[in-house]
Design an enzyme around this catalytic site. Structure first.
Site, PDB file in Angstrom:
ATOM      1  N   HIS A 189      -5.344   4.504   6.280  1.00 24.29           N
ATOM      2  CA  HIS A 189      -4.638   5.511   5.484  1.00 24.29           C
ATOM      3  C   HIS A 189      -3.203   5.716   5.940  1.00 24.29           C
ATOM      4  O   HIS A 189      -2.609   6.759   5.679  1.00 24.29           O
ATOM      5  CB  HIS A 189      -5.377   6.851   5.454  1.00 24.29           C
ATOM      6  CG  HIS A 189      -6.534   6.867   4.493  1.00 24.29           C
ATOM      7  ND1 HIS A 189      -6.412   6.524   3.171  1.00 24.29           N
ATOM      8  CD2 HIS A 189      -7.839   7.162   4.676  1.00 24.29           C
ATOM      9  CE1 HIS A 189      -7.584   6.619   2.582  1.00 24.29           C
ATOM     10  NE2 HIS A 189      -8.466   6.994   3.464  1.00 24.29           N
ATOM     11  N   ASP A 202       0.868  -1.174   0.000  1.00 23.54           N
ATOM     12  CA  ASP A 202       0.000   0.000   0.000  1.00 23.54           C
ATOM     13  C   ASP A 202       0.909   1.228   0.000  1.00 23.54           C
ATOM     14  O   ASP A 202       1.990   1.212   0.601  1.00 23.54           O
ATOM     15  CB  ASP A 202      -0.926   0.037   1.222  1.00 23.54           C
ATOM     16  CG  ASP A 202      -1.932   1.170   1.119  1.00 23.54           C
ATOM     17  OD1 ASP A 202      -2.938   1.007   0.415  1.00 23.54           O
ATOM     18  OD2 ASP A 202      -1.701   2.227   1.738  1.00 23.54           O
ATOM     19  N   GLU A 204       1.037   5.743   0.106  1.00 23.87           N
ATOM     20  CA  GLU A 204       0.404   7.038   0.336  1.00 23.87           C
ATOM     21  C   GLU A 204       1.097   8.044  -0.574  1.00 23.87           C
ATOM     22  O   GLU A 204       2.330   8.035  -0.702  1.00 23.87           O
ATOM     23  CB  GLU A 204       0.509   7.472   1.799  1.00 23.87           C
ATOM     24  CG  GLU A 204      -0.109   6.500   2.796  1.00 23.87           C
ATOM     25  CD  GLU A 204      -1.594   6.251   2.580  1.00 23.87           C
ATOM     26  OE1 GLU A 204      -2.264   7.142   2.002  1.00 23.87           O
ATOM     27  OE2 GLU A 204      -2.085   5.185   2.965  1.00 23.87           O
ATOM     28  N   ASP A 211      -2.507  -0.491   6.184  1.00 21.52           N
ATOM     29  CA  ASP A 211      -3.382  -0.835   5.071  1.00 21.52           C
ATOM     30  C   ASP A 211      -2.867  -2.046   4.306  1.00 21.52           C
ATOM     31  O   ASP A 211      -3.654  -2.868   3.811  1.00 21.52           O
ATOM     32  CB  ASP A 211      -3.516   0.355   4.113  1.00 21.52           C
ATOM     33  CG  ASP A 211      -4.436   1.437   4.662  1.00 21.52           C
ATOM     34  OD1 ASP A 211      -5.067   1.190   5.703  1.00 21.52           O
ATOM     35  OD2 ASP A 211      -4.524   2.523   4.047  1.00 21.52           O
TER      36      ASP A 211
END
Length: 472
Positions: free
Chosen positions: A369, A230, A232, A374
């Site tokens: 998040h 994952d 960001e 995640d």
């Protein structure tokens, strides 16, 4: 529908409006050139302006005279106008919304309205300015909605075709949302105005051929390492948005054996909304490693593992672009999308977002998040999914793609697609797509499965529509 794909005939010019009435409604004829309303200054005393009437009202004074009040705009700005009727001239019964007027008068501060208004001395009607196409090579509009597009257009088709003819355009496409009701009128208008009508539609495409596993390795679920990832980022587009964090967990033989959590130092300040969403602040990343260093370590971490992500199209696409940009190498591991898997295995869910699926499956999340948490959540979702697949005797990665056969189109995200007709075969195929999308795949919109579009592809030109299209 009675539609033929025929060559346009002679142009019938639009009727010209003529008026023998006196254009002067108050005072004398105005010969001065008007100024833009947006350029009027406080130091101006007498002004001449021109524009469209937005609204008008009449008040009868105690003296018996009429007072006309109307708002005028030239689309640089708007201003209110006041005009008193005289013994010989009373414009109050002639000024209506939508008219174009030229006004000459004095600027005056209105104590009642608390704004500057024009006290008109002269008012006259002027022709509405017409848009013109001065380009040497005329455009062909391929994306036109008519009133047949529910809640999406107020355009009268004849006015659109008439305008295209007046501008010297040779062709015009009609592409209503999900329907083809305007085609008979389009055929008639094309002959009337000498415009070649291009028949089309803006459809709602759903990808029922979406792969759960891309470049699937021919092995069982536990025969190669799995790396669930994952990320960001500061936005959605890898060309100009930046990485903020990469989180990953490595699974070998069904057990988590290693984790990867690294913040990335961006070149620009993190947008406020992204800080609110992720909890990652400029202070947290000011001493973080560069994208080159973090990406190089990540590529070593994943090794020959299978890349897994929830909505892998985004995570994998973003990382592939950044790795190519910073490391100058191609990143092409096998990719598994847990979002596509969840849509098939748990079609009853209203949402297939990571947090929504986790909540429905009873998977605890420490901090949504953030990339590391995640990634671990996505692994727990995949773990439950692979268990269900094993119960269905599906034990290898390529076999997961066979689950698409049970996919329900209402669970898929629709993308807009532009469909244009090339010939009579394409016209018949478009009618088939319209019928089947309404009768068999209607969910909020008449959806066109990609498999159906492939079946009736002949004679059609396909485009990505606009920013809600699949290309974007």
């Amino acid at each position: 529908f009675p539609v033929e794909l025929e060559a346009p005939g002679p142009v019938s010019p639009p009727p010209e409006a003529s008026s023998k009435t006196d254009p002067v409604l108050l005072g004398k004829q105005i010969t001065e050139t008007p100024v833009a309303i947006g350029e009027i200054g406080a130091e101006d005393e007498t002004v001449v302006i021109e524009g469209e009437v937005l609204k008008a009202e009449v008040r009868t004074l105690k003296s018996g005279r009429n007072l006309l009040l109307f708002d005028l705009t030239d689309y640089t700005d708007s201003i209110s106008v006041k005009a008193f009727a005289t013994n010989k001239q009373d414009p109050s019964d002639q000024v209506q919304k939508g008219m174009w007027l030229r006004v000459k008068g004095n600027l005056q501060y209105d104590e009642y309205a608390k704004e500057t208004v024009v006290m008109a001395r002269s008012i006259q009607k002027v022709p509405c300015p017409q848009l013109r196409d001065e380009a040497a090579e005329k455009r062909v509009e391929l994306h036109l909605h008519t009133k047949m597009s529910a809640m999406d257009s107020i355009v009268e088709l004849e006015k659109a075709v008439q305008a295209a003819a007046a501008w010297g355009h040779q062709a015009l496409a009609v592409t209503d949302h999900g329907v083809v009701h305007a085609f008979p009128e389009a055929a008639r208008l094309g002959r009337k105005y000498g415009i070649k009508m291009i028949y089309g539609m803006e459809g709602y495409l759903v990808n029922d051929e979406e792969l759960i596993v891309t470049t699937a390795p021919a092995c069982g679920f536990t025969e190669r390492p799995i790396v669930v990832v994952d990320i960001e980022t500061t936005g959605l587009n890898p060309r100009w948005c930046e990485l903020l964090e990469i989180g990953a967990v490595k699974i070998v033989a069904g057990e988590v054996t290693a984790t990867f959590e690294r913040l990335v130092r961006p070149q620009r300040s993190i947008p406020y909304k992204i800080q609110q969403l992720t909890g990652i602040t400029d202070e947290m990343v000011k001493d973080a490693a560069s994208p080159e260093e973090v990406l190089a370590d990540f590529v070593k971490f994943i090794g020959d593992g299978i890349f897994v992500a929830h909505n892998a199209q985004f995570d994998f696409g973003f990382l592939r672009e950044k790795i190519k940009q910073h490391l100058r190498v191609e990143f092409r591991p096998p990719v598994v999308d847990t979002l596509a898997l969840s849509r098939i295995l748990w079609p009853q869910l209203k949402s297939h977002r990571l947090d929504a699926v986790a909540k429905e499956l009873g998977i605890a999340q420490a901090q949504h998040h953030r990339a590391g948490d995640d990634a671990l959540t996505a692994w727990r979702i995949l773990e439950k999914g692979l268990t269900l697949c094993a119960e269905r005797a599906l034990t290898t990665w390529p076999e997961l793609n066979s689950l698409n056969q049970a996919l329900k189109t209402e669970s898929l995200h629709p993308y807009h697609i532009l469909i244009l007709v090339k010939d009579q075969t394409g016209l018949r195929n478009l009618y088939r797509l319209v019928s089947v999308s309404h009768l068999e795949h209607y969910h909020r919109h008449p959806r066109i499965p990609r498999s159906l579009l492939s079946k009736y592809r002949e004679g059609l030109l396909l485009g990505s529509a606009f920013e809600a299209g699949g290309l974007f």
